[in-house]
Write an enzyme that holds these catalytic residues in place. Sequence first.
Site, mmCIF file in Angstrom:
data_model
loop_
_atom_site.group_PDB
_atom_site.id
_atom_site.type_symbol
_atom_site.label_atom_id
_atom_site.label_comp_id
_atom_site.label_asym_id
_atom_site.label_seq_id
_atom_site.Cartn_x
_atom_site.Cartn_y
_atom_site.Cartn_z
ATOM 1 N N GLU A 178 -5.929 -5.078 10.626
ATOM 2 C CA GLU A 178 -4.972 -4.274 10.682
ATOM 3 C C GLU A 178 -5.154 -3.375 11.836
ATOM 4 O O GLU A 178 -5.891 -2.281 11.958
ATOM 5 C CB GLU A 178 -4.858 -3.047 9.378
ATOM 6 C CG GLU A 178 -4.483 -3.616 8.072
ATOM 7 C CD GLU A 178 -3.896 -2.706 7.503
ATOM 8 O OE1 GLU A 178 -2.619 -2.978 6.785
ATOM 9 O OE2 GLU A 178 -4.263 -1.543 7.068
ATOM 10 N N ASN A 183 0.779 -1.000 0.068
ATOM 11 C CA ASN A 183 0.098 0.068 -0.060
ATOM 12 C C ASN A 183 0.964 1.342 -0.070
ATOM 13 O O ASN A 183 1.468 1.564 1.007
ATOM 14 C CB ASN A 183 -0.763 -0.052 1.179
ATOM 15 C CG ASN A 183 -1.919 1.262 1.358
ATOM 16 O OD1 ASN A 183 -1.902 2.037 0.476
ATOM 17 N ND2 ASN A 183 -2.361 1.135 2.547
ATOM 18 N N HIS A 192 -9.852 1.212 4.697
ATOM 19 C CA HIS A 192 -8.501 1.376 5.281
ATOM 20 C C HIS A 192 -8.742 2.256 6.455
ATOM 21 O O HIS A 192 -9.500 3.236 6.364
ATOM 22 C CB HIS A 192 -7.444 1.627 4.341
ATOM 23 C CG HIS A 192 -6.057 1.656 4.877
ATOM 24 N ND1 HIS A 192 -5.607 2.908 5.822
ATOM 25 C CD2 HIS A 192 -5.014 0.787 4.923
ATOM 26 C CE1 HIS A 192 -4.349 2.716 6.319
ATOM 27 N NE2 HIS A 192 -4.188 1.436 5.562
ATOM 28 N N GLY A 207 2.035 2.070 10.795
ATOM 29 C CA GLY A 207 3.027 3.147 10.729
ATOM 30 C C GLY A 207 3.778 3.335 12.065
ATOM 31 O O GLY A 207 4.292 4.598 12.070
ATOM 32 N N GLU A 224 -7.236 4.831 7.499
ATOM 33 C CA GLU A 224 -7.063 5.953 7.263
ATOM 34 C C GLU A 224 -8.371 6.555 6.290
ATOM 35 O O GLU A 224 -8.492 7.889 6.471
ATOM 36 C CB GLU A 224 -5.517 6.116 6.307
ATOM 37 C CG GLU A 224 -4.515 6.240 7.351
ATOM 38 C CD GLU A 224 -3.105 5.505 6.668
ATOM 39 O OE1 GLU A 224 -3.016 5.597 5.598
ATOM 40 O OE2 GLU A 224 -2.172 5.295 7.350
ATOM 41 N N SER A 275 3.041 -2.258 10.463
ATOM 42 C CA SER A 275 4.572 -2.280 10.529
ATOM 43 C C SER A 275 5.149 -3.679 10.315
ATOM 44 O O SER A 275 6.067 -3.978 11.044
ATOM 45 C CB SER A 275 4.873 -1.915 11.978
ATOM 46 O OG SER A 275 4.289 -0.607 12.464
ATOM 47 N N LYS A 335 0.139 4.217 -0.218
ATOM 48 C CA LYS A 335 -0.526 5.364 0.141
ATOM 49 C C LYS A 335 -0.499 6.494 -0.672
ATOM 50 O O LYS A 335 -0.318 6.450 -1.868
ATOM 51 C CB LYS A 335 -0.065 5.662 1.824
ATOM 52 C CG LYS A 335 -0.407 4.174 2.676
ATOM 53 C CD LYS A 335 -0.083 4.816 3.881
ATOM 54 C CE LYS A 335 -0.257 3.234 4.630
ATOM 55 N NZ LYS A 335 -0.200 3.439 6.251
HETATM 56 P P1 PGA Z 1 2.530 0.092 7.627
HETATM 57 O O1 PGA Z 1 1.198 0.450 7.021
HETATM 58 O O2 PGA Z 1 3.051 -1.149 7.131
HETATM 59 O O3 PGA Z 1 3.222 1.424 7.410
HETATM 60 O O4 PGA Z 1 2.217 0.107 9.283
HETATM 61 C C1 PGA Z 1 0.131 -0.674 6.647
HETATM 62 C C2 PGA Z 1 -1.199 0.034 5.970
HETATM 63 O O5 PGA Z 1 -1.477 0.961 6.476
HETATM 64 O O6 PGA Z 1 -1.842 -0.578 5.247
#
Ligand code: PGA
Length: 258
Positions: free
Chosen positions: A169, A11, A99, A175, A101, A215, A13
Amino acid sequence: MKSAQPLIIGNWKMNPLLASDAENLLQTLLKTTKIKSVVPAVLIAPPAVFFSTLKSKAEKAGVRLVAQDMSAEVMGAHTGQVSAKQIISVGASAVIVGHSERRQAGMTNTEVNGVVLMALKERLMPIVCVGEQSRDAGGDFYGFIEVQLKTALAGVLKSKLSEVVIAYEPVWAIGTGKTATPDDVLEIKLYIQKVLITLYDRTVVPKVRIVYGGSVNAKNAEELLEKAEVDGFLVGGASLLPKEFSTIITIADQYAKK
Ligand code: PGA
């Protein structure tokens, strides 16, 4: 049960900045890994504006393009949105739905459901994200995930479930560098399967792929696959680092071949 073909989904983003950077990023990944010779399915979710730039290279290399979101509507007066048919026309074969976000920006469980239904109607693979904001000692987060899951899958026929991917998730792990432990992930995977059994029946368990995101990196990928037996990963930050992402793909490849 071990997945026959893990899904490794990057992803991106809202990265990178320019179309030329996106091209370079894909190019570097392809130089580092021969995608067609590995067992895992490799998917990337760049910003939709870069799809046309990446489509032919991705297709040739066997990398699938994933949209980061889409509308539940067909077309029309929905400023700022893109529809299923539009993303398909530029190469998408899957879509991330709900997601965290997007949820933080106001997306509701009901809206997640609308997008899931539209994705299935248009034969896009929905990657449905669920996960708690934080963990409480009383275990209320289980109920939170249950509601997310039940609402997201409302109206989804049992026959469509093999096209659905659930991404666990936990928001606190996204993140942040704080990965959920393999035990945490395994526990939630089993819980998700339990909810699926109550919604459908036992036969659906092997059909629905459950991946983990939060992460994920080259250091924790192996343990998560081995101990939590997830069907793959939704990788954010590490997917922007071609070498790191490539190592995760290799780890999943070795795991699948064992
Ligand atoms: P990350 O993000 O691996 O940076 O924690 C995962 C995601 O948001 O799908």
